[in-house]
Design an enzyme around this catalytic site. Structure first.
Site, short mmCIF file in Angstrom:
data_model
loop_
_atom_site.label_atom_id
_atom_site.label_comp_id
_atom_site.label_asym_id
_atom_site.label_seq_id
_atom_site.Cartn_x
_atom_site.Cartn_y
_atom_site.Cartn_z
N TYR A 21 0.82 -1.21 0.00
CA TYR A 21 0.00 0.00 0.00
C TYR A 21 0.86 1.27 0.00
O TYR A 21 1.89 1.31 0.66
CB TYR A 21 -0.92 0.02 1.24
CG TYR A 21 -1.76 1.26 1.24
CD1 TYR A 21 -2.91 1.32 0.45
CD2 TYR A 21 -1.39 2.39 1.95
CE1 TYR A 21 -3.66 2.47 0.40
CE2 TYR A 21 -2.14 3.54 1.90
CZ TYR A 21 -3.27 3.57 1.13
OH TYR A 21 -4.02 4.72 1.07
N TRP B 219 1.26 5.67 -1.69
CA TRP B 219 0.98 6.68 -2.72
C TRP B 219 2.05 6.79 -3.79
O TRP B 219 1.79 7.35 -4.85
CB TRP B 219 0.78 8.04 -2.05
CG TRP B 219 -0.63 8.27 -1.67
CD1 TRP B 219 -1.40 7.50 -0.84
CD2 TRP B 219 -1.47 9.33 -2.14
NE1 TRP B 219 -2.66 8.04 -0.75
CE2 TRP B 219 -2.72 9.16 -1.53
CE3 TRP B 219 -1.27 10.42 -2.99
CZ2 TRP B 219 -3.78 10.04 -1.76
CZ3 TRP B 219 -2.32 11.28 -3.21
CH2 TRP B 219 -3.57 11.09 -2.60
#
Ligand SMILES: Nc1nc2c(c(=O)[nH]1)N[C@H]1C(S)=C(S)[C@@H](COP(=O)(O)OP(=O)(O)OC[C@H]3O[C@@H](n4cnc5c(=O)[nH]c(N)nc54)[C@H](O)[C@@H]3O)O[C@H]1N2
Ligand SMILES: Nc1nc2c(c(=O)[nH]1)N[C@H]1C(S)=C(S)[C@@H](COP(=O)(O)OP(=O)(O)OC[C@H]3O[C@@H](n4cnc5c(=O)[nH]c(N)nc54)[C@H](O)[C@@H]3O)O[C@H]1N2
Ligand SMILES: [Mo]
Length: 730
Positions: free
Chosen positions: A96, A98
């Site tokens: 996970y 960005w």
């Protein structure tokens, strides 16, 4: 030479190179993000990873130093680890995070395609952003309705024209709206707010922090104890019902559970809610009358669901909007995340955007992303999620590219224990983050400034031709080339690359997408630097079709204020109707919100982030009255502690924090270098947050709030070592 590039906080222009790199906003951006100021100093910062590195196994993962090796040695080691796993569910590739803007060199897309083609991996689901929303809303408004609430809410221009009052639970925080995944070429958010304010829009900001209400907005701050919003929402419904202001017809025609809701709020009086929330009963009554007097939008920020029982404020907020009866009217009804992200209410295009193609993951195992520590610590045990029981697979190898779990996860000391469990941890990073330090193999990757790409975000106005501004740092390589070489060692290079270089892929993806939109060819696009996205719309009205008679895809076709499905799961921590769970008492509630000075942990060494630090620590804001009783003065270093961990931070005193509430944003690089003093000497709040899901329904992240005590730090203040590469010195 000046080239165009982009980031999650916006498109920009770059000139110069190396330590002389300069960044300017994109000329057409009316309100560029201040975070652009972090880029130059970070570009060639000493915390960059220069060469592939292997952990020298001594004290354990996260405690050892690293030895630099050549690419062949490092890639052989990774290929060997991947081929020796027992079965592919033993590889955790959830990864996970960005990463960076850019549609092709997107780290997760690269990793997931690589792992899926190699036989699959245990995946992670949902996000830290919207862990409860993504699971709860499909039960409340259907899967399509959930998509609309989360991704296609009423657009800002509609609000600016029609809305009289926004009741904003969690406020409307301008700093957050500069950010959109993939970036945004045009930041028009504050412009919309100014136009709305000029027309007469007022905002009631229900929040523990005064400055959650943007200065562009007019209205009132209604200081409310964190975690008590549901009490206020239920009391507002109580007043609407008791005063004959509720829209009984809307409840009957468009919801199930309306009667049960009204019966359930009979004892949810404003006086009761005042005791829970600290908001005076008179303010609650007054607010209910104002809501019924005009066009009112009830909005719940994403932060409210990033807390224990985070499903409930979504449900109660929706129930409040339903009781008001304005759902589906322009500028009225319900919204989610106005002030959380730049794309919420920020317009849309009716087609997809170019992306690196993915293949199906042959492995079915998954975890909700915020269960990562449980996954590693509890192999073979079961967990509840959305009405079913699942089993944690036994993970042998963790592969992370484009995220920083030692920023984003809760209870970082527990995560350290979890990361000691697997046999191998591989991390791709441009920087020596805490996650890189907890790996066995660290592979240095390029940043967006060192590669070409296609830049565009959700709801964006333009597609940007991102161009490399500088050569790769030291031995850093593109993720694409790393995975191509690994796939080569494992026998599937051709399947991964389809015979294309990165440059070939960019042309291929653009050309395959542009024709129906009437856009110029790839070379002209690159020469221009950007193209506007045709067919953008900014006139969406959430649930207008539903109000006009089109059923939702819930079991009843209506808004489910009572869900038989959720009730049937039998979860005590998430029953079948909106329920108030009082938060645990604490001396101080610490709000761990998003940093205004950076994106998460990214570029923490940049100029804007560095300038905000107090005595080299992350700033913690607290109310002067709370400080006075603890003998704390402005500018002190404080120790923040609870039964989970402790940290050092620099204090700023302000009455923008209501009494009993302090605020410390996420993202200071985790620094456990002086465990005798504190779990983190730099101020990462995730050493204090509890590692528990929202409920058995969604298992979402609950990192927004921590229950703490704060004291003045009297002893010596240890140095921050988080940016020093952990390399073997010989
Ligand atoms: N206490 C608390 N914790 C929270 C939250 C909270 O409210 N409170 N919020 C949560 C939320 S909403 C989120 S979204 C998460 C964010 O958590 P993350 O997304 O994990 O945080 P970032 O700092 O953005 O991490 C991205 C990492 O990718 C690296 N990177 C950048 N570009 C590339 C690339 O091209 N390749 C590779 N391999 N790496 C790259 C960066 O250097 C950085 O280390 O945090 C969560 N954590
Ligand atoms: N500059 C910048 N912008 C960002 C990000 C970033 O890192 N930096 N991250 C982006 C990401 S990934 C996400 S998911 C979004 C997150 O968007 P959000 O989750 O909405 O943002 P936060 O800043 O964490 O929280 C907003 C406010 O909610 C309030 N709040 C917290 N708890 C409660 C509560 O119990 N009740 C009430 N009424 N209010 C409460 C806090 O005062 C806080 O300032 O932001 C995005 N925008
Ligand atoms: Mo997020």
């Amino acid at each position: 030479m000046t080239v165009t590039s982009s980031s999650h906080w916006g498109a920009f222009r770059v000139s110069g190179a190396g330590t002389g790199l300069r960044v300017e906003p994109r000329p057409g951006d009316p309100d560029p993000s201040p975070l652009l100021g972090n880029i130059p100093a970070a570009h060639r910062h000493r915390s960059r990873v220069t060469r592939p590195a292997l952990r020298r196994a001594r004290a354990g993962r996260g405690y050892d130093s690293f030895e630099e090796v050549g690419w062949d040695t490092a890639l052989d080691a990774v290929a060997e680890s991947l081929s020796s796993v027992r079965d592919r569910s033993a590889i955790f590739g959830g990864s996970y995070g960005w990463a960076s803007a850019g549609r092709f060199h997107h780290a997760q897309s690269q990793l997931h395609r690589f792992l899926a083609l190699g036989g699959g991996y245990t995946a992670s689901r949902n996000s830290y952003s919207l862990g409860a929303s993504l699971v709860a809303f499909p039960h409340l408004v259907g899967a399509r309705g959930a998509h609309d609430v989360i991704r296609a809410g009423t657009d800002w221009p509609v609000i600016a024209r029609h809305t009289d009052l926004i009741v904003a639970f969690g406020g409307i925080r301008t700093a957050n709206t500069y950010v959109t995944p993939g970036g945004r070429a045009t930041h028009d958010f504050r412009g919309h707010l100014r136009r709305a304010t000029a027309r007469g829009l007022r905002v009631a900001s229900v929040s523990p922090l005064r400055d959650d209400l943007s200065p562009e907005l007019a209205g009132d701050w209604l200081p409310t104890r964190p975690g008590t919003d549901v009490a206020v929402m239920l009391a507002l419904i109580h007043v609407l019902a008791a005063e004959g202001l509720a829209d009984l017809d809307f409840l009957r025609r468009h919801t199930v559970g309306g009667d049960r809701l009204l019966a359930g709020v009979r004892d949810r009086t404003p006086e009761w809610a005042a005791g829970e929330s600290g908001l005076p009963a008179g303010s609650i009554v007054d607010l209910a009358y104002r809501m019924a007097a005009g066009r009112t939008l009830v909005t719940v920020s994403w932060s409210l669901q990033r807390a224990p029982h985070g499903e409930q404020p979504l449900w109660a907020g929706l129930a409040l909007a339903a009781a008001l009866g304005q759902i589906g009217l322009p500028g009225g009804g319900f919204g989610h995340g106005y002030g959380s992200m730049g794309d919420v209410g920020g317009g849309s295009v009716p087609y997809g955007l170019p992306a690196f193609p993915q293949v199906r993951n042959p492995v079915a195992d998954f975890v909700p992303c915020a269960l990562v520590a449980d996954l590693l610590l509890r192999p073979g045990e079961e967990f509840d999620y959305d009405g079913a029981r699942h089993t944690f697979p036994d993970i042998e190898l963790v592969y992370w590219a484009g995220g920083n779990p030692f920023h984003h996860h809760q209870d970082l000391n527990r995560l350290r224990r979890a990361f000691r469990r697997p046999r191998t941890v591989v991390v791709h990073e441009p920087y020596w983050t805490a996650t890189a330090r907890h790996a066995d193999v660290v592979l240095p990757v390029t940043t967006t400034l060192e590669r070409d790409d296609l830049g565009v975000g959700r709801g964006d106005t333009h597609l940007v031709a991102m161009r490399a501004a500088d050569t790769p740092y030291a031995e850093a390589r593109d993720e694409y080339d790393i995975f191509a070489d690994l796939a080569g060692r494992l026998g599937y290079r051709e399947a991964f690359t389809e015979g294309r270089t990165a440059a070939d892929w960019l042309r291929h993806l653009y050309e395959g997408w542009r024709v129906p939109h009437g856009l110029p060819g790839y070379d002209e696009f690159r020469a221009r630097g950007e193209v506007p996205l045709p067919g953008r719309r900014e006139d969406a009205v959430l649930f207008a079709g539903f109000r006009a008679g089109r059923p939702l895809d819930t079991p009843s076709g209506r808004i489910e204020l009572h869900s038989a499905t959720v009730a049937g799961f039998g979860y005590a921590d998430c029953p079948g109707s909106p329920t108030y769970f009082p938060p645990e008492p604490a001396p101080i509630v610490l709000v761990c919100n998003q940093p205004a000075t950076r994106l998460h942990s990214q570029l923490d060494m940049g100029a804007v982030s560095s300038a905000s630090k107090i005595r080299g620590r992350e700033p913690l804001r607290m109310n002067p009255a709370d400080a006075a009783v603890r003998g704390i003065a402005d500018g002190d270093v404080v120790r923040v502690h609870n039964d989970i961990g402790s940290l050092l931070a620099g204090v700023s005193l302000t009455d923008a924090c209501m009494p009993g509430v302090a605020q410390l944003s996420t993202g200071a690089w985790f620094d456990p270098s002086a465990p005798g003093v504190a779990s983190c000497v730099h101020g990462n709040p995730n050493v204090l947050t509890r590692d528990a899901g929202t409920s058995r329904l969604a298992q979402g992240c609950t990192g927004q709030l921590a229950r703490v005590e704060i004291s003045r730090h009297a002893g010596p203040v240890p140095p921050v070592l988080a940016y020093e590469p952990p390399l073997e010195t010989t």
